[in-house]
Design a protein around this motif. Structure first.
Motif, mmCIF file in Angstrom:
data_model
loop_
_atom_site.group_PDB
_atom_site.id
_atom_site.type_symbol
_atom_site.label_atom_id
_atom_site.label_comp_id
_atom_site.label_asym_id
_atom_site.label_seq_id
_atom_site.Cartn_x
_atom_site.Cartn_y
_atom_site.Cartn_z
ATOM 1 N N ASP A 10 12.906 1.255 10.738
ATOM 2 C CA ASP A 10 12.205 2.073 11.633
ATOM 3 C C ASP A 10 13.339 2.345 12.727
ATOM 4 O O ASP A 10 13.077 3.611 13.496
ATOM 5 C CB ASP A 10 11.113 1.301 12.465
ATOM 6 C CG ASP A 10 9.880 1.091 11.307
ATOM 7 O OD1 ASP A 10 9.856 1.700 10.399
ATOM 8 O OD2 ASP A 10 8.908 0.350 11.733
ATOM 9 N N GLU A 11 14.139 1.447 13.211
ATOM 10 C CA GLU A 11 14.931 1.967 14.470
ATOM 11 C C GLU A 11 15.797 2.871 13.817
ATOM 12 O O GLU A 11 16.566 3.715 14.732
ATOM 13 C CB GLU A 11 16.005 0.584 14.656
ATOM 14 C CG GLU A 11 17.136 0.279 13.561
ATOM 15 C CD GLU A 11 16.509 -0.900 12.633
ATOM 16 O OE1 GLU A 11 15.014 -0.885 12.439
ATOM 17 O OE2 GLU A 11 17.135 -1.373 11.571
ATOM 18 N N LEU A 12 16.280 3.355 12.523
ATOM 19 C CA LEU A 12 17.047 4.343 12.154
ATOM 20 C C LEU A 12 16.169 5.667 12.122
ATOM 21 O O LEU A 12 16.691 6.721 12.569
ATOM 22 C CB LEU A 12 17.544 4.203 10.740
ATOM 23 C CG LEU A 12 18.448 3.124 10.618
ATOM 24 C CD1 LEU A 12 18.750 2.622 8.993
ATOM 25 C CD2 LEU A 12 19.705 3.098 11.154
ATOM 26 N N LEU A 13 15.034 5.503 11.962
ATOM 27 C CA LEU A 13 14.017 6.809 12.003
ATOM 28 C C LEU A 13 13.538 7.001 13.517
ATOM 29 O O LEU A 13 13.404 8.325 13.614
ATOM 30 C CB LEU A 13 12.905 6.502 11.170
ATOM 31 C CG LEU A 13 13.130 6.564 9.781
ATOM 32 C CD1 LEU A 13 11.639 6.338 8.715
ATOM 33 C CD2 LEU A 13 13.718 7.763 9.128
ATOM 34 N N LEU A 14 13.911 6.024 14.253
ATOM 35 C CA LEU A 14 13.560 6.107 15.991
ATOM 36 C C LEU A 14 14.870 6.620 16.457
ATOM 37 O O LEU A 14 14.813 6.998 17.658
ATOM 38 C CB LEU A 14 12.724 5.179 16.382
ATOM 39 C CG LEU A 14 11.410 5.032 15.922
ATOM 40 C CD1 LEU A 14 11.047 3.327 16.269
ATOM 41 C CD2 LEU A 14 10.723 5.850 16.612
ATOM 42 N N GLY A 15 15.975 6.756 15.756
ATOM 43 C CA GLY A 15 17.126 6.914 16.291
ATOM 44 C C GLY A 15 17.692 5.949 17.256
ATOM 45 O O GLY A 15 18.553 6.277 18.158
ATOM 46 N N VAL A 17 19.301 3.185 16.570
ATOM 47 C CA VAL A 17 20.313 2.841 16.078
ATOM 48 C C VAL A 17 21.271 3.892 15.050
ATOM 49 O O VAL A 17 20.361 4.513 14.173
ATOM 50 C CB VAL A 17 20.192 1.534 15.049
ATOM 51 C CG1 VAL A 17 21.476 1.088 14.281
ATOM 52 C CG2 VAL A 17 19.562 0.457 15.708
ATOM 53 N N VAL A 18 22.657 3.869 15.213
ATOM 54 C CA VAL A 18 23.119 4.852 14.288
ATOM 55 C C VAL A 18 23.637 4.120 13.116
ATOM 56 O O VAL A 18 23.857 2.965 13.043
ATOM 57 C CB VAL A 18 24.644 5.330 14.948
ATOM 58 C CG1 VAL A 18 25.345 6.335 14.279
ATOM 59 C CG2 VAL A 18 24.198 6.114 16.205
ATOM 60 N N THR A 20 25.668 3.138 10.715
ATOM 61 C CA THR A 20 26.926 2.867 10.119
ATOM 62 C C THR A 20 27.139 2.377 8.785
ATOM 63 O O THR A 20 28.120 2.674 8.002
ATOM 64 C CB THR A 20 27.934 2.041 11.314
ATOM 65 O OG1 THR A 20 27.163 0.886 11.269
ATOM 66 C CG2 THR A 20 27.860 2.825 12.686
ATOM 67 N N ARG A 38 23.871 11.101 -2.584
ATOM 68 C CA ARG A 38 22.587 11.333 -1.887
ATOM 69 C C ARG A 38 22.334 10.065 -1.060
ATOM 70 O O ARG A 38 22.617 9.105 -1.421
ATOM 71 C CB ARG A 38 21.273 11.466 -2.626
ATOM 72 C CG ARG A 38 20.098 11.587 -2.015
ATOM 73 C CD ARG A 38 19.055 12.105 -2.973
ATOM 74 N NE ARG A 38 19.080 13.717 -2.911
ATOM 75 C CZ ARG A 38 17.970 14.244 -2.986
ATOM 76 N NH1 ARG A 38 16.619 13.849 -2.727
ATOM 77 N NH2 ARG A 38 18.035 15.411 -2.905
ATOM 78 N N LYS A 39 22.054 10.199 0.288
ATOM 79 C CA LYS A 39 21.570 9.154 1.039
ATOM 80 C C LYS A 39 20.268 9.522 1.695
ATOM 81 O O LYS A 39 19.925 10.554 2.098
ATOM 82 C CB LYS A 39 22.697 8.776 2.372
ATOM 83 C CG LYS A 39 24.185 8.980 1.618
ATOM 84 C CD LYS A 39 24.984 8.156 3.012
ATOM 85 C CE LYS A 39 25.135 9.228 4.297
ATOM 86 N NZ LYS A 39 26.415 8.682 5.041
ATOM 87 N N LEU A 40 19.563 8.404 1.713
ATOM 88 C CA LEU A 40 18.183 8.463 2.132
ATOM 89 C C LEU A 40 17.956 7.358 3.323
ATOM 90 O O LEU A 40 18.311 6.189 3.141
ATOM 91 C CB LEU A 40 17.061 8.343 1.164
ATOM 92 C CG LEU A 40 15.694 8.699 1.134
ATOM 93 C CD1 LEU A 40 15.447 9.864 1.705
ATOM 94 C CD2 LEU A 40 14.998 8.346 -0.363
ATOM 95 N N THR A 41 16.935 7.821 4.108
ATOM 96 C CA THR A 41 16.631 6.674 5.199
ATOM 97 C C THR A 41 15.090 6.798 5.263
ATOM 98 O O THR A 41 14.471 7.758 5.361
ATOM 99 C CB THR A 41 17.246 6.999 6.512
ATOM 100 O OG1 THR A 41 18.576 7.151 6.482
ATOM 101 C CG2 THR A 41 16.881 6.166 7.641
ATOM 102 N N VAL A 42 14.326 5.672 5.137
ATOM 103 C CA VAL A 42 13.159 5.307 5.097
ATOM 104 C C VAL A 42 12.750 4.109 6.145
ATOM 105 O O VAL A 42 13.640 3.450 6.389
ATOM 106 C CB VAL A 42 12.330 4.957 3.812
ATOM 107 C CG1 VAL A 42 12.464 6.274 2.857
ATOM 108 C CG2 VAL A 42 12.945 3.707 3.224
ATOM 109 N N ALA A 52 10.386 4.816 -2.601
ATOM 110 C CA ALA A 52 11.886 5.332 -2.364
ATOM 111 C C ALA A 52 12.883 4.829 -3.673
ATOM 112 O O ALA A 52 13.721 5.627 -3.930
ATOM 113 C CB ALA A 52 12.412 5.319 -1.039
ATOM 114 N N ALA B 23 20.813 10.486 14.258
ATOM 115 C CA ALA B 23 20.005 9.430 15.036
ATOM 116 C C ALA B 23 19.725 10.131 16.568
ATOM 117 O O ALA B 23 18.785 9.826 17.175
ATOM 118 C CB ALA B 23 21.138 8.353 15.539
ATOM 119 N N LYS B 39 15.152 10.769 6.460
ATOM 120 C CA LYS B 39 16.185 11.295 6.772
ATOM 121 C C LYS B 39 17.084 11.541 5.219
ATOM 122 O O LYS B 39 17.024 10.254 4.775
ATOM 123 C CB LYS B 39 17.047 10.597 7.765
ATOM 124 C CG LYS B 39 16.409 10.295 8.904
ATOM 125 C CD LYS B 39 17.482 10.079 10.086
ATOM 126 C CE LYS B 39 17.947 8.973 9.952
ATOM 127 N NZ LYS B 39 18.842 8.449 11.198
#
Lengths: 417, 417
Positions: A10-15, A17-18, A20, A38-42, A52, B23, B39
């Motif tokens: 969630d911290e990634l979708l809330l921005g 945390v970047v 890395t 492909r990179k995916l974030t959930v 996913a 982010a 994302k």
């Protein structure tokens, strides 16, 4: 081989945390000639992660997932992996034994919550974590290799190196390889660089060129693709030579170096020593210099002289110059550099004084006005710059411009910017 | 409202660049209570970008894409947007007028390659870029708002603020809001923190807790979700008070502050002044202090004394102590702190000396041995630490521990770690 990276949190979708981790994984795989497609974030949602995983498993040969393996309630990746693959969660004895050993080595009591981190999908293979409490694991879904790693970057990094790269390489069958090479350019715009290099990829089959602004520098990325690895290396070297020929001394680093490691190498090679006197950069230049191991061999002293008193008492900047010219002036920059050189007994001394803002500007010396001076045996030169941007941007470009001064001085290039 | 972010660029899939844009966008939207649910990152490939746009448009109300709008050949996002929406690329007169104005303002010649950046999909609405040459644009696809921004972070950021947030807010219909609050914790493990806080979210409906390791600190993220914004604020305040009660003085920052801004605020509030003497951190602590605007009001002087000579000449560390105890010792740390305090005439002076590695360790002083000392009117205390990790990690944890010493001293908390 098609590889995907799944970042979970969630911290990634809330921005907050970047991400890395995904960059580090992609870079490491690219080193081996394996392209991430492909990179995916959930978020930290069991059903969402499971969906996913199933989605990515259909289109890729390998999926590397990071995050959600911690000891707290919001860590649900192991459960999601079990759900996606139709398995149960079971206590993994090897993970538990390693965890107990980990705490014994630190001489600390294991927190009961850490026990949760040993519940892994049945028949999953353990990926040891030598640096922390979250074990990784891997398993197969419809022929796709799913790899799970913790999200803590330092733990992820060591597991990537020690276990994951070999797991992924073992699945590679194709013969197509990619090799990359990056050159860092300072002092030319992206459009100017692109125009000067526009025909390079067309003139060399298999060679691609891309540009990436990493303010205030531009990175020129060369990529060679083909079956013969030796030919790829030659192609990249040929491309890099063309870039250097067309961009001249604006190429500040290449071949895996950065401007900071180039400066470090030049100090080692020339045997010169350095002192710094920083005002507006407040230690940033010293921080870059000392980030490189071995810098104690040439870096003698840095003075962060924020106040006028410090400039006078420490560096001997005459009070009348400070009063007449102001702390942000060519004369003060020169006096700071000369003072630092004398104090340290160094071959070179570089000084910066400027107004990083947001306060402190005036009509004749607006925010962004920066003086850089360099003293050596022969004398001391200074130059004024007018940078734009916020405090952080002005401090960064000042520090990088200063590093470029050092690079140019050590290579006996003109400082003409 | 469901929002997705699409990051475009081969450099992201090759791991050459860390994606900070997504982010920043997610964080800004979260501030407005808008959740990013997915994302995705794809490469600079026209067909691949077009397919990703169509895929995301089906499941989301808004898609924000960044990257691929530059002036060079690898920038194909505008073409991909045209393909995905079945439109032609046309010269956008407004974009061209703005571009000419941009170069006129800088007093520079426009490079012909920049003209390409004015070819946008027909009927796309322009999003002005006040900071660079790449115009953004937005258009609709099957009811989904597609927004395109350049990948250069500083340009993206200003366009996000000036144009995109209002575009997205205009499409919001739902009433569900999310508010977040972060507390930064230093000196407790993630498992220990999780255990102490395990019941907080269960005891407060609508409140969620998540943990994020940002080495060497842990961030506790509180999230409140609901329809009544006033109630959300109260819920977050209530949650933050519970966290502070249970974690005590290990909570180093909250309410939008960082440990660095807390220390800055405490210096301003107390009227105290500071000097620094750094060896192994080499300017990192000064860099953190001076990153905060207004630091010139309390930060008088920093000395980066890498060599023994610098420690003696600048800070007056006695040569016999250096010879007998070694540069990395409690006595030298104390002498550095006292010397810096005297030199600067400051209220406080903090000194660090240690071995960041990878070289320089010995059996009785291995890599990671660090002494921190703090001098004030009453005297000078010092303490030894044994940190682990690589050079960067040891320097970082040393700098943050030093910041925590300053925080604790200014709050009159014990320095007990």
């Amino acid at each position: 081989m098609k590889t995907a990276i799944l970042s979970i949190g969630d911290e990634l979708l809330l921005g907050e945390v970047v991400d890395t981790n995904s960059a580090r994984i992609a870079a490491r795989l690219a080193d081996e000639g394996i392209a991430t497609v492909r990179k995916l974030t959930v978020g930290d949602d069991e059903a969402g992660i499971a969906a996913a995983l199933q989605e990515l498993a259909r289109g890729h040969d390998v999926v590397i997932a990071t995050g959600g393996l911690g000891p707290t309630d919001d860590d649900v990746t192991a459960r999601a992996a079990a759900r996606a693959t139709g398995r149960r969660l079971v206590l993994n004895d090897e993970a538990m034994a390693r965890l107990k050993e980990f705490f014994a080595r630190l001489g600390r009591e294991m927190h009961p919550a850490n026990g949760r981190q040993c519940l892994l999908p049945a028949k999953g293979e353990l990926i040891p974590n030598p640096a922390g409490t979250a074990s990784g694991f891997h398993l197969l879904l419809d022929g796709c290799l799913l790899i799970f790693l913790p999200g803590v970057p330092s733990e992820m990094a060591v597991m990537l190196e020690e276990s994951v790269v070999s797991l992924v390489l073992a699945r590679r069958s194709g013969r197509q390889h990619t090799r990359t090479s990056t050159l860092t350019v300072f002092g030319l715009s992206e459009a100017e660089i692109g125009a000067r290099l526009s025909d390079i990829d067309r003139s060399r089959p298999g060679l691609g060129v891309a540009y990436c602004v990493e303010y205030p520098m531009v990175q020129v990325k060369l990529r060679a693709t083909g079956e013969d690895e030796t030919a790829l290396t030659a192609l990249l070297e040929d491309g890099a030579a063309m870039v250097r020929e067309r961009l001249g001394d604006h190429v500040v680093a290449g071949g895996g170096e950065t401007i900071d490691t180039v400066v470090a190498r030049l100090f080692r090679e020339t045997g010169m020593t350095l002192a710094l006197a920083e005002s507006c950069t407040g230690g940033l230049i010293a921080g870059r210099i000392t980030a490189i191991a071995g810098s104690s061999g040439y870096f003698l002293l840095g003075a962060v002289t924020y106040s006028n008193d410090a400039k006078s008492n420490l560096l001997g900047v005459p009070g009348d110059i400070l009063a007449e010219q102001g702390a942000v002036s060519a004369e003060v920059a020169r006096a700071m550099a000369r003072g630092a050189r004398k104090l340290a007994g160094s071959d070179l001394a570089l000084a910066v004084t400027g107004i990083a803002g947001p306060e402190g500007g005036s009509p004749d010396k607006p925010v962004g006005t920066v003086f850089i001076a360099l003293a050596d045996r022969a004398g001391c030169s200074a130059k004024v710059y007018h940078f734009s941007g916020d405090r952080e941007k002005i401090r960064t470009i000042t520090a990088i411009t200063a590093m470029d001064w050092l690079r140019r001085r050590l290579l006996a290039y003109p400082i003409d910017r």
